[in-house]
Enzyme design. Sequence first.
Site, PDB file in Angstrom:
ATOM      1  N   ASP A  11       0.886  -1.177   0.000  1.00 62.53           N
ATOM      2  CA  ASP A  11       0.000   0.000   0.000  1.00 62.53           C
ATOM      3  C   ASP A  11       0.923   1.226   0.000  1.00 62.53           C
ATOM      4  O   ASP A  11       1.040   1.938   0.977  1.00 62.53           O
ATOM      5  CB  ASP A  11      -0.958  -0.004   1.215  1.00 62.53           C
ATOM      6  CG  ASP A  11      -0.249  -0.065   2.553  1.00 62.53           C
ATOM      7  OD1 ASP A  11       0.833  -0.666   2.639  1.00 62.53           O
ATOM      8  OD2 ASP A  11      -0.773   0.503   3.543  1.00 62.53           O
ATOM      9  N   ASP A  16       6.764   1.266   2.475  1.00 69.34           N
ATOM     10  CA  ASP A  16       6.580   0.361   1.331  1.00 69.34           C
ATOM     11  C   ASP A  16       7.591   0.721   0.237  1.00 69.34           C
ATOM     12  O   ASP A  16       8.146  -0.163  -0.430  1.00 69.34           O
ATOM     13  CB  ASP A  16       5.164   0.484   0.771  1.00 69.34           C
ATOM     14  CG  ASP A  16       4.095   0.233   1.823  1.00 69.34           C
ATOM     15  OD1 ASP A  16       3.579  -0.881   1.908  1.00 69.34           O
ATOM     16  OD2 ASP A  16       3.796   1.182   2.584  1.00 69.34           O
ATOM     17  N   HIS A 246       9.295  -0.708   9.129  1.00 67.64           N
ATOM     18  CA  HIS A 246       8.357  -1.837   9.108  1.00 67.64           C
ATOM     19  C   HIS A 246       8.522  -2.721   7.863  1.00 67.64           C
ATOM     20  O   HIS A 246       8.858  -3.898   7.956  1.00 67.64           O
ATOM     21  CB  HIS A 246       6.904  -1.346   9.093  1.00 67.64           C
ATOM     22  CG  HIS A 246       6.500  -0.448  10.215  1.00 67.64           C
ATOM     23  ND1 HIS A 246       6.369  -0.875  11.507  1.00 67.64           N
ATOM     24  CD2 HIS A 246       6.157   0.871  10.219  1.00 67.64           C
ATOM     25  CE1 HIS A 246       5.943   0.123  12.265  1.00 67.64           C
ATOM     26  NE2 HIS A 246       5.819   1.192  11.517  1.00 67.64           N
TER      27      HIS A 246
HETATM   28  C1  BDR Z   1       2.253  -0.720   8.622  1.00 70.67           C
HETATM   29  O1  BDR Z   1       1.130   0.123   8.325  1.00 70.67           O
HETATM   30  C2  BDR Z   1       1.424   0.919   7.203  1.00 70.67           C
HETATM   31  O2  BDR Z   1       1.066   2.223   7.496  1.00 70.67           O
HETATM   32  C3  BDR Z   1       2.905   0.857   6.986  1.00 70.67           C
HETATM   33  O3  BDR Z   1       3.250   1.013   5.622  1.00 70.67           O
HETATM   34  C4  BDR Z   1       3.256  -0.507   7.501  1.00 70.67           C
HETATM   35  O4  BDR Z   1       3.069  -1.483   6.506  1.00 70.67           O
HETATM   36  C5  BDR Z   1       2.769  -0.390   9.995  1.00 70.67           C
HETATM   37  O5  BDR Z   1       1.807  -0.656  10.977  1.00 70.67           O
HETATM   38 CA    CA Z   2       2.716  -0.821   4.189  1.00 75.40          CA
END
Ligand code: BDR
Ligand code: CA
Length: 318
Positions: A11, A16, A246
């Site tokens: 997303d 990402d 993340h």
């Molecule tokens: C996740 O939520 C999205 O906002 C970020 O891209 C990540 O994949 C973190 O909680």
């Molecule tokens: Ca993400």
Amino acid sequence: MAKRKMILDLDTGIDDSLAIAYALGAPDVDLIGIIGSYGNVVVEAGGQNSLKILELLGHTDIPVYLGESHSSTSDHFDRMQVSADIHGENGIGQVELPAPKRSIEKESGVDFLIDAVHKYGKDLTLVPTGPMTNLAAAIKKAPEIATEIGNMTFMGGALTVPGNVTAYAEANINQDAEAANAVLTSPMHSTMVGLDVTLRTLLTKKETQQWRDLGTDAGEKFADIVDYYIQAYVDVNDNLGGCALHDPLAVGVALDPSFVTTIDLNMVVNYNKETYGRTIGDDNRLNEPTNVKVAVAVDKDRYLKTFMEYLTALFKKN
Ligand code: BDR
Ligand code: CA
């Protein structure tokens, strides 16, 4: 070196975008496609962001497909204000990138995924770093893919720490807890890279300055995009001292599981109570063989070194 076929389901979103850069910078990855999801932005915007980031990194050769535009239990998607706050209105830190030359593919992301699993089987690695709506839809349509795929490593969930959207729920799981539950209770084996480890893996402006100093377009643009994210983290949670990596951590763990320590569990995701989005061990399957490895500790120094090595080399060339 034999390269691993990889699909990212994103997303796109700032972290990402870092996941794309990690996959392109890793010497052992053949990124065969990106599937777009909704979450940080609406699905169309995420797809465009993926194309723009790929082009910034010198790759007009990688197809981008769109997946589902909302969760399986709703007929629309409302973007959360916090997503715009953390990733910027455009999802990439308000940095303007040229309109992409390549277009979104006509085939649906769900069908692309099913075909790729049939074609590559155990040689295929899938890394979802958004909601699991696309993967759940693919498993529903073609259940055999659950056991045919080689590796599924996802960013999402929280086992030993609270959620980041509610006390229980991490953002990706919170978008579609029912889909996440369908995936985690399917026969598919997976590795969960959740907030337990991603909130311990941080990037600061010291590292983005190194990209800026490269004097390349990619180095400068990525420094601008990620500095926006770092500032958002300071505004929201200034005791962390940096932004959480993340999504690129999930790609790193897919390629080298030794970055994390895992525990073996069967998991469920709560989707019909006040604990909506909670990822927790399944007490109905305590004595059954397990299918989820949950990352609970991370060698963040070694990961960060690899992350900087891959991304810096990539930005130097672009
Ligand atoms: C996740 O939520 C999205 O906002 C970020 O891209 C990540 O994949 C973190 O909680
Ligand atoms: Ca993400």
